[in-house]
Design a protein around this motif. Structure first.
Motif, short mmCIF file in Angstrom:
data_model
loop_
_atom_site.label_atom_id
_atom_site.label_comp_id
_atom_site.label_asym_id
_atom_site.label_seq_id
_atom_site.Cartn_x
_atom_site.Cartn_y
_atom_site.Cartn_z
N ALA A 32 134.61 29.45 -66.93
CA ALA A 32 135.96 29.42 -66.38
C ALA A 32 136.66 30.75 -66.64
O ALA A 32 136.32 31.47 -67.58
N GLN A 34 140.70 32.08 -66.97
CA GLN A 34 142.08 31.61 -67.03
C GLN A 34 142.87 32.16 -65.85
O GLN A 34 142.76 33.33 -65.50
N ALA A 41 143.83 36.77 -63.32
CA ALA A 41 142.50 36.21 -63.04
C ALA A 41 141.67 37.19 -62.22
O ALA A 41 140.47 37.35 -62.44
N HIS A 77 142.76 27.22 -64.87
CA HIS A 77 141.57 28.06 -64.85
C HIS A 77 140.92 28.03 -63.48
O HIS A 77 141.13 27.09 -62.69
N THR A 256 139.63 36.00 -71.07
CA THR A 256 138.88 35.08 -71.91
C THR A 256 138.04 35.78 -72.97
O THR A 256 137.54 35.12 -73.89
#
Length: 328
Positions: A32, A34, A41, A77, A256
């Motif tokens: 994933a 965020q 992202a 996410h 992340t």
């Protein structure tokens, strides 16, 4: 295992030294990204892929290959379509329970939320923005005050219940799971593929699941434990070559690479942590050199301005700056 090798393993696991060629492939490996902020992202995707542009991320969302929904810790996410169902089923109940007190403050009773789920399935015949969702819900007997945070919290509840997901600015029904349900052992394997070596405490901080639940489903007999945590047996990498070019990555806020761990000392000197993660503030975009944070960066008047607190090799930094500016 040396600290340098552990950082090299984490960089490779996060596709920061072995970039993916498409968004879905990236999410297969890192689970994933965020995405409460789609710009952030996009920066995370840029740093972990090659040959892609923002239009490729938007296209993956529009085609439904990538789903934007509540997942780890209740935060939004990006996940693969194939993973959305089982991840929400595993993580959603914990997220839902944690959000109940705030929902009640906003007048979102358990009864109203229960009525809202079938109503959302009825009205979301196609993508709708939040205002349209509120209007359509009112038409079927679920009134919400659009001047309050109630609509956002109801939609988050519905996301954690596996009913809705979000695009760039719209909501739609969550796709039906394309894979059978998975449990904690699969989450552990996928996490360690993306973050290992790491500890159970790191996994708890990343996932939002209680540590006792993780311990109960932890497949320790399948894993290798070392000084810096657990990893999959197949995850191996040589010691970094002393004369190899350093790897520089410009990472955005909420990336992340840091948020995947409770203990970040291996990646970020505690003395510099307040510069990158201000207490109570928004994380700051940062510069990673061979798995260690060596500075922060920001955009200013069409340029990238770097504040360094460690050595950053100029040639590699220049390449990253050009990539960030081209991604915009």
């Amino acid at each position: 295992m040396t600290a340098g090798r552990a950082r090299a393993l984490r960089m490779r696991a996060q596709r920061l030294t072995s970039p993916a060629r498409d968004v879905a492939g990236l999410l297969h490996d890192v689970v994933a990204v965020q995405a409460q902020d789609l710009t952030a992202a996009g920066l995370a995707v840029r740093a972990r892929t090659t040959g892609l542009a923002p239009a490729d991320l938007r296209g993956a969302l529009d085609r439904g290959e990538v789903v934007r929904t509540c997942a780890m810790r209740g935060a939004v996410h990006l996940v693969r379509r194939e993973d959305a169902g089982w991840l929400v089923a595993l993580l959603g109940p914990v997220n839902t329970a944690r959000g109940r007190a705030r929902r009640l403050e906003l007048g979102l009773t358990d009864e109203l939320c229960a009525r809202a789920l079938p109503a959302l399935r009825e009205v979301l015949t196609g993508p709708l923005n939040r205002a349209q969702v509120v209007d359509r819900l009112a038409e079927v007997g679920v009134p919400l005050d659009p001047t309050t945070p109630a609509p956002a919290h109801l939609l988050a509840y519905a996301a954690n219940q596996g009913v809705v997901c979000a695009g760039a600015s719209t909501y739609r029904l969550l796709p039906e799971p394309a894979q059978p349900g998975h449990g904690v052992p699969e989450l552990v394997r996928r996490y360690l593929r993306a973050y290992g070596p790491a500890t159970v405490d790191d996994l708890a901080a990343w996932s939002g699941l209680p540590a006792d639940l993780l311990h109960a489903g932890f497949p320790a007999d399948e894993l290798v434990e070392g000084e810096h945590g657990w990893r999959l047996p197949a995850d191996d990498a040589p010691e970094p070559e002393p004369d190899a070019p350093e790897t520089v990555r410009l990472l955005g806020p909420f990336d992340t690479f840091l948020l995947g761990y409770r203990d970040r000392d291996l990646l970020l000197d505690p003395a510099h942590a307040p510069l990158v993660q201000p207490p109570g503030g928004v994380p700051v975009p940062h510069v990673v050199v061979d798995g260690r944070v060596h500075g922060t960066w920001r955009r200013r008047e069409g340029r990238v301005v770097v504040e360094q607190f460690g050595h950053i090799p100029v040639p590699q930094l220049d390449v990253e700056v050009e990539s960030v500016l081209a991604w915009s």
